[in-house]
Design an enzyme around this catalytic site. Sequence first.
Site, PDB file in Angstrom:
ATOM      1  N   SER A 152       0.889  -1.231   0.043  1.00 32.11           N
ATOM      2  CA  SER A 152      -0.025   0.051   0.088  1.00 32.11           C
ATOM      3  C   SER A 152       0.781   1.282   0.040  1.00 32.11           C
ATOM      4  CB  SER A 152      -0.676   0.016   1.451  1.00 32.11           C
ATOM      5  OG  SER A 152      -1.387   1.331   1.505  1.00 32.11           O
ATOM      6  N   TYR A 165      -2.329  -1.112  10.521  1.00 26.84           N
ATOM      7  CA  TYR A 165      -2.241  -1.599   8.835  1.00 26.84           C
ATOM      8  C   TYR A 165      -0.990  -0.938   8.080  1.00 26.84           C
ATOM      9  CZ  TYR A 165      -4.013  -1.347   4.065  1.00 26.84           C
ATOM     10  OH  TYR A 165      -4.229  -1.502   2.759  1.00 26.84           O
TER      11      TYR A 165
HETATM   12  P1  NAD Z   1     -11.009  -6.438  -0.384  1.00 27.83           P
HETATM   13  O1  NAD Z   1     -11.515  -6.349   0.898  1.00 27.83           O
HETATM   14  O2  NAD Z   1     -12.158  -6.681  -1.340  1.00 27.83           O
HETATM   15  O3  NAD Z   1     -10.087  -7.611  -0.525  1.00 27.83           O
HETATM   16  C1  NAD Z   1      -9.421  -8.299   0.748  1.00 27.83           C
HETATM   17  C2  NAD Z   1      -9.581  -9.570   0.329  1.00 27.83           C
HETATM   18  O4  NAD Z   1      -8.660 -10.575   1.212  1.00 27.83           O
HETATM   19  C3  NAD Z   1     -10.994 -10.169   0.452  1.00 27.83           C
HETATM   20  O5  NAD Z   1     -11.332 -10.874  -0.408  1.00 27.83           O
HETATM   21  C4  NAD Z   1     -10.874 -10.990   1.824  1.00 27.83           C
HETATM   22  O6  NAD Z   1     -12.015 -12.201   1.921  1.00 27.83           O
HETATM   23  C5  NAD Z   1      -9.484 -11.538   1.751  1.00 27.83           C
HETATM   24  N1  NAD Z   1      -9.171 -12.020   3.089  1.00 27.83           N
HETATM   25  C6  NAD Z   1      -9.500 -11.565   4.481  1.00 27.83           C
HETATM   26  N2  NAD Z   1      -8.935 -11.965   5.279  1.00 27.83           N
HETATM   27  C7  NAD Z   1      -8.448 -13.169   4.852  1.00 27.83           C
HETATM   28  C8  NAD Z   1      -7.627 -14.357   5.281  1.00 27.83           C
HETATM   29  N3  NAD Z   1      -7.287 -14.700   6.645  1.00 27.83           N
HETATM   30  N4  NAD Z   1      -7.240 -15.529   4.303  1.00 27.83           N
HETATM   31  C9  NAD Z   1      -7.665 -15.259   2.924  1.00 27.83           C
HETATM   32  N5  NAD Z   1      -8.051 -14.270   2.427  1.00 27.83           N
HETATM   33  C10 NAD Z   1      -8.480 -13.098   3.530  1.00 27.83           C
HETATM   34  O7  NAD Z   1     -10.253  -5.120  -0.470  1.00 27.83           O
HETATM   35  P2  NAD Z   1      -8.997  -5.008  -1.555  1.00 27.83           P
HETATM   36  O8  NAD Z   1      -9.025  -3.241  -1.515  1.00 27.83           O
HETATM   37  O9  NAD Z   1      -9.322  -5.630  -2.785  1.00 27.83           O
HETATM   38  O10 NAD Z   1      -7.647  -5.338  -0.898  1.00 27.83           O
HETATM   39  C11 NAD Z   1      -7.009  -6.041  -1.332  1.00 27.83           C
HETATM   40  C12 NAD Z   1      -5.420  -5.723  -0.857  1.00 27.83           C
HETATM   41  O11 NAD Z   1      -5.124  -4.527  -1.393  1.00 27.83           O
HETATM   42  C13 NAD Z   1      -5.294  -5.815   0.723  1.00 27.83           C
HETATM   43  O12 NAD Z   1      -3.990  -6.270   0.830  1.00 27.83           O
HETATM   44  C14 NAD Z   1      -5.220  -4.409   0.845  1.00 27.83           C
HETATM   45  O13 NAD Z   1      -4.242  -3.884   1.895  1.00 27.83           O
HETATM   46  C15 NAD Z   1      -4.651  -3.857  -0.268  1.00 27.83           C
HETATM   47  N6  NAD Z   1      -4.384  -2.305  -0.832  1.00 27.83           N
HETATM   48  C16 NAD Z   1      -6.000  -1.875  -1.231  1.00 27.83           C
HETATM   49  C17 NAD Z   1      -6.086  -0.539  -1.285  1.00 27.83           C
HETATM   50  C18 NAD Z   1      -7.582  -0.009  -1.774  1.00 27.83           C
HETATM   51  O14 NAD Z   1      -7.485   1.338  -1.800  1.00 27.83           O
HETATM   52  N7  NAD Z   1      -8.421  -0.633  -2.018  1.00 27.83           N
HETATM   53  C19 NAD Z   1      -5.078   0.282  -1.339  1.00 27.83           C
HETATM   54  C20 NAD Z   1      -3.867  -0.190  -0.913  1.00 27.83           C
HETATM   55  C21 NAD Z   1      -3.702  -1.557  -0.576  1.00 27.83           C
END
Ligand code: NAD
Length: 268
Positions: A152, A165
């Site tokens: 991130s 986080y």
């Molecule tokens: P999201 O909530 O849609 O995706 C997260 C996924 O992780 C979900 O499918 C959830 O079921 C899964 N998950 C949670 N706990 C788990 C576990 N114990 N084992 C296996 N899977 C598990 O949100 P997203 O935005 O798609 O996030 C995906 C990644 O991107 C994350 O690592 C998040 O930190 C990172 N991220 C997102 C953003 C953003 O703006 N959306 C920005 C920076 C980083």
Amino acid sequence: SPYLLKGQKALVTGASSGIGEAIARNLASSGAAVVINYHSEAQEAQKIVDDIKTANGEAFAIQADVSKEDQVKAMFSKMLQEFGTIDILVSNAGIQKDSAFIDMTLDQWNAVIGINLTGQFLCAREAAKEFLRRGVKPDISCAAGKIICMSSVHQVIPWAGHVNYATSKGGINMMMQSIAQELAPHKIRVNSIAPGAIKTPINKSAWDTPEAEAKLLQLIPAKRVGDVEDIAKAAVWLASDDSDYVNGTYNTICRWWYDFVSRVYREW
Ligand code: NAD
């Protein structure tokens, strides 16, 4: 191109929604066979598998909590049984448990570090074992294996109210670089993607009303919230031989400007 990743086997963690789903779909349409790891959304995961198969791709879903060593090991055994090997790991699963620092419970801290950081350690270790066992297959890829860590912008931008986080993402950054340095002699590439704000379920409240989105756009000089496709395209590139000389890097996929953002976050 449907040929870019032809013959390669990929695992995407947390692939039942958001960024992970988009990456899984794009890897599949680039020719990779994909394991859709999910934690609790079995139906959503199966729908993605069905869509990929309908488009003549190869996929199946595996339930596993990435923070649990036994479940990660079982997931890799199942993948190796079904697909024979792994060429691409995208460690994407991640959560937020937000709290003011002095109110943050140990459970909130441990849950985020366990899934976001330890989960990536466990998955990278299992993938690396198989990469080392198999080595380079020149007809498949120049590399013995590729690991893409989902980080991130908060690996470097402090984030008040989200200490667990931001700490997990800072840890991913140093873990990624150290694994890359250790495994580079074996032709294994390890890189990360550090997204800015991307519209997904994890941050829905930050963009799902016009007021919220306007507030978020104050942090984005280029005035566009990112889309999951922005990240998926970067992931396909990092997984392909087009990025063969890219190793140990973080790829900030955002339209932010670091100094601007860290100042605004302090004032926010
Ligand atoms: P999201 O909530 O849609 O995706 C997260 C996924 O992780 C979900 O499918 C959830 O079921 C899964 N998950 C949670 N706990 C788990 C576990 N114990 N084992 C296996 N899977 C598990 O949100 P997203 O935005 O798609 O996030 C995906 C990644 O991107 C994350 O690592 C998040 O930190 C990172 N991220 C997102 C953003 C953003 O703006 N959306 C920005 C920076 C980083």
